[in-house]
Scaffold this motif. Structure first.
Motif, PDB file in Angstrom:
ATOM      1  N   ALA A  29       0.771  -1.327   0.185  1.00  0.00           N
ATOM      2  CA  ALA A  29      -0.167  -0.076   0.096  1.00  0.00           C
ATOM      3  C   ALA A  29       0.902   1.394  -0.012  1.00  0.00           C
ATOM      4  O   ALA A  29       0.588   2.333  -0.721  1.00  0.00           O
ATOM      5  N   ALA A  30       1.863   1.301   0.611  1.00  0.00           N
ATOM      6  CA  ALA A  30       2.781   2.394   0.844  1.00  0.00           C
ATOM      7  C   ALA A  30       3.527   2.813  -0.518  1.00  0.00           C
ATOM      8  O   ALA A  30       3.674   3.691  -0.880  1.00  0.00           O
ATOM      9  N   GLN A  31       3.921   1.534  -1.386  1.00  0.00           N
ATOM     10  CA  GLN A  31       4.505   1.835  -2.580  1.00  0.00           C
ATOM     11  C   GLN A  31       3.377   2.222  -3.367  1.00  0.00           C
ATOM     12  O   GLN A  31       3.754   3.149  -4.381  1.00  0.00           O
ATOM     13  N   GLN A  32       2.130   1.755  -3.425  1.00  0.00           N
ATOM     14  CA  GLN A  32       1.257   2.139  -4.288  1.00  0.00           C
ATOM     15  C   GLN A  32       0.892   3.538  -4.264  1.00  0.00           C
ATOM     16  O   GLN A  32       0.820   4.384  -5.066  1.00  0.00           O
ATOM     17  N   ILE A  33       0.878   4.501  -2.938  1.00  0.00           N
ATOM     18  CA  ILE A  33       0.681   5.667  -2.648  1.00  0.00           C
ATOM     19  C   ILE A  33       2.102   6.398  -2.860  1.00  0.00           C
ATOM     20  O   ILE A  33       1.822   7.537  -3.209  1.00  0.00           O
ATOM     21  N   GLY A  34       3.068   5.980  -2.636  1.00  0.00           N
ATOM     22  CA  GLY A  34       4.463   6.697  -3.152  1.00  0.00           C
ATOM     23  C   GLY A  34       4.823   7.324  -1.843  1.00  0.00           C
ATOM     24  O   GLY A  34       5.552   8.266  -2.208  1.00  0.00           O
ATOM     25  N   LEU A  35       4.917   6.603  -0.824  1.00  0.00           N
ATOM     26  CA  LEU A  35       5.382   7.298   0.459  1.00  0.00           C
ATOM     27  C   LEU A  35       6.723   7.216   0.367  1.00  0.00           C
ATOM     28  O   LEU A  35       7.397   6.060  -0.258  1.00  0.00           O
ATOM     29  N   HIS A  36       7.456   8.446   0.895  1.00  0.00           N
ATOM     30  CA  HIS A  36       8.675   8.116   1.096  1.00  0.00           C
ATOM     31  C   HIS A  36       9.266   7.747   2.576  1.00  0.00           C
ATOM     32  O   HIS A  36       8.929   8.184   3.512  1.00  0.00           O
ATOM     33  N   PHE A  37      10.367   6.798   2.513  1.00  0.00           N
ATOM     34  CA  PHE A  37      10.565   6.146   3.656  1.00  0.00           C
ATOM     35  C   PHE A  37      12.061   6.574   4.133  1.00  0.00           C
ATOM     36  O   PHE A  37      12.837   6.726   3.212  1.00  0.00           O
ATOM     37  N   HIS A  38      12.275   6.756   5.503  1.00  0.00           N
ATOM     38  CA  HIS A  38      13.577   6.995   6.075  1.00  0.00           C
ATOM     39  C   HIS A  38      14.149   5.550   6.410  1.00  0.00           C
ATOM     40  O   HIS A  38      13.179   4.730   7.246  1.00  0.00           O
ATOM     41  N   ASP A  39      15.249   5.675   6.844  1.00  0.00           N
ATOM     42  CA  ASP A  39      15.777   4.159   7.183  1.00  0.00           C
ATOM     43  C   ASP A  39      15.327   3.847   8.626  1.00  0.00           C
ATOM     44  O   ASP A  39      15.066   4.710   9.557  1.00  0.00           O
ATOM     45  N   SER A  40      15.136   2.629   8.882  1.00  0.00           N
ATOM     46  CA  SER A  40      14.684   2.136  10.138  1.00  0.00           C
ATOM     47  C   SER A  40      15.446   0.736  10.617  1.00  0.00           C
ATOM     48  O   SER A  40      14.868  -0.059  10.993  1.00  0.00           O
ATOM     49  N   ILE A  41      16.635   0.931  10.332  1.00  0.00           N
ATOM     50  CA  ILE A  41      17.705  -0.154  10.345  1.00  0.00           C
ATOM     51  C   ILE A  41      17.412  -0.715  11.895  1.00  0.00           C
ATOM     52  O   ILE A  41      17.615  -0.085  12.609  1.00  0.00           O
ATOM     53  N   GLY A  42      17.123  -2.173  11.883  1.00  0.00           N
ATOM     54  CA  GLY A  42      17.072  -2.571  13.368  1.00  0.00           C
ATOM     55  C   GLY A  42      15.876  -2.859  13.716  1.00  0.00           C
ATOM     56  O   GLY A  42      15.521  -3.140  14.664  1.00  0.00           O
ATOM     57  N   ALA A  43      15.080  -1.702  13.338  1.00  0.00           N
ATOM     58  CA  ALA A  43      13.765  -1.798  14.137  1.00  0.00           C
ATOM     59  C   ALA A  43      12.740  -2.676  13.791  1.00  0.00           C
ATOM     60  O   ALA A  43      12.705  -3.426  12.502  1.00  0.00           O
ATOM     61  N   SER A  44      11.847  -3.312  14.743  1.00  0.00           N
ATOM     62  CA  SER A  44      11.183  -4.487  14.470  1.00  0.00           C
ATOM     63  C   SER A  44      10.059  -4.526  15.410  1.00  0.00           C
ATOM     64  O   SER A  44      10.043  -3.531  16.359  1.00  0.00           O
ATOM     65  N   VAL A  45       8.620  -4.963  15.157  1.00  0.00           N
ATOM     66  CA  VAL A  45       7.686  -4.912  15.964  1.00  0.00           C
ATOM     67  C   VAL A  45       7.156  -6.506  16.365  1.00  0.00           C
ATOM     68  O   VAL A  45       7.245  -7.289  15.591  1.00  0.00           O
ATOM     69  N   ILE A  46       6.749  -6.679  17.713  1.00  0.00           N
ATOM     70  CA  ILE A  46       5.961  -7.968  17.929  1.00  0.00           C
ATOM     71  C   ILE A  46       4.476  -7.722  17.649  1.00  0.00           C
ATOM     72  O   ILE A  46       3.901  -6.946  18.111  1.00  0.00           O
ATOM     73  N   VAL A  47       4.213  -8.505  16.666  1.00  0.00           N
ATOM     74  CA  VAL A  47       2.830  -8.681  16.343  1.00  0.00           C
ATOM     75  C   VAL A  47       1.824  -9.483  17.172  1.00  0.00           C
ATOM     76  O   VAL A  47       2.297 -10.233  18.156  1.00  0.00           O
TER      77      VAL A  47
END
Length: 85
Positions: A29-47
């Protein structure tokens, strides 16, 4: 709770989770919208099922509309199966 969110003219399906500490957007979805992303190296989430999922970038200052209300969000990009956000 499932709601519709508008970002850049795109209608997204969003699950609101009052227990979440951050906002997340599906990579596709982010790619479809064309959002620009900053690096988040090492970031993760517990779902919800306890798995740790890597974040693939952080988008900041996303102009968002829910109903008649406007917000500015930041979202981490992750793989989501059922929702756009």
């Amino acid at each position: 709770m499932k709601v519709g969110v508008n970002i850049g003219g795109y209608e997204l399906t969003t699950r609101l989770d009052s227990g979440s500490t951050s906002n997340f957007i599906n990579i596709a979805a982010a790619q479809q919208i064309g959002l620009h992303f900053h690096d988040s190296i090492g970031a993760s989430v517990i779902v919800a099922n306890g798995d740790r999922v890597a974040c693939h970038g952080l988008a900041r200052d996303i102009a968002t509309r829910i109903g008649d209300d406007f917000f500015t969000l930041e979202c981490y990009a992750i793989l989501l199966d059922c929702f756009d956000m």
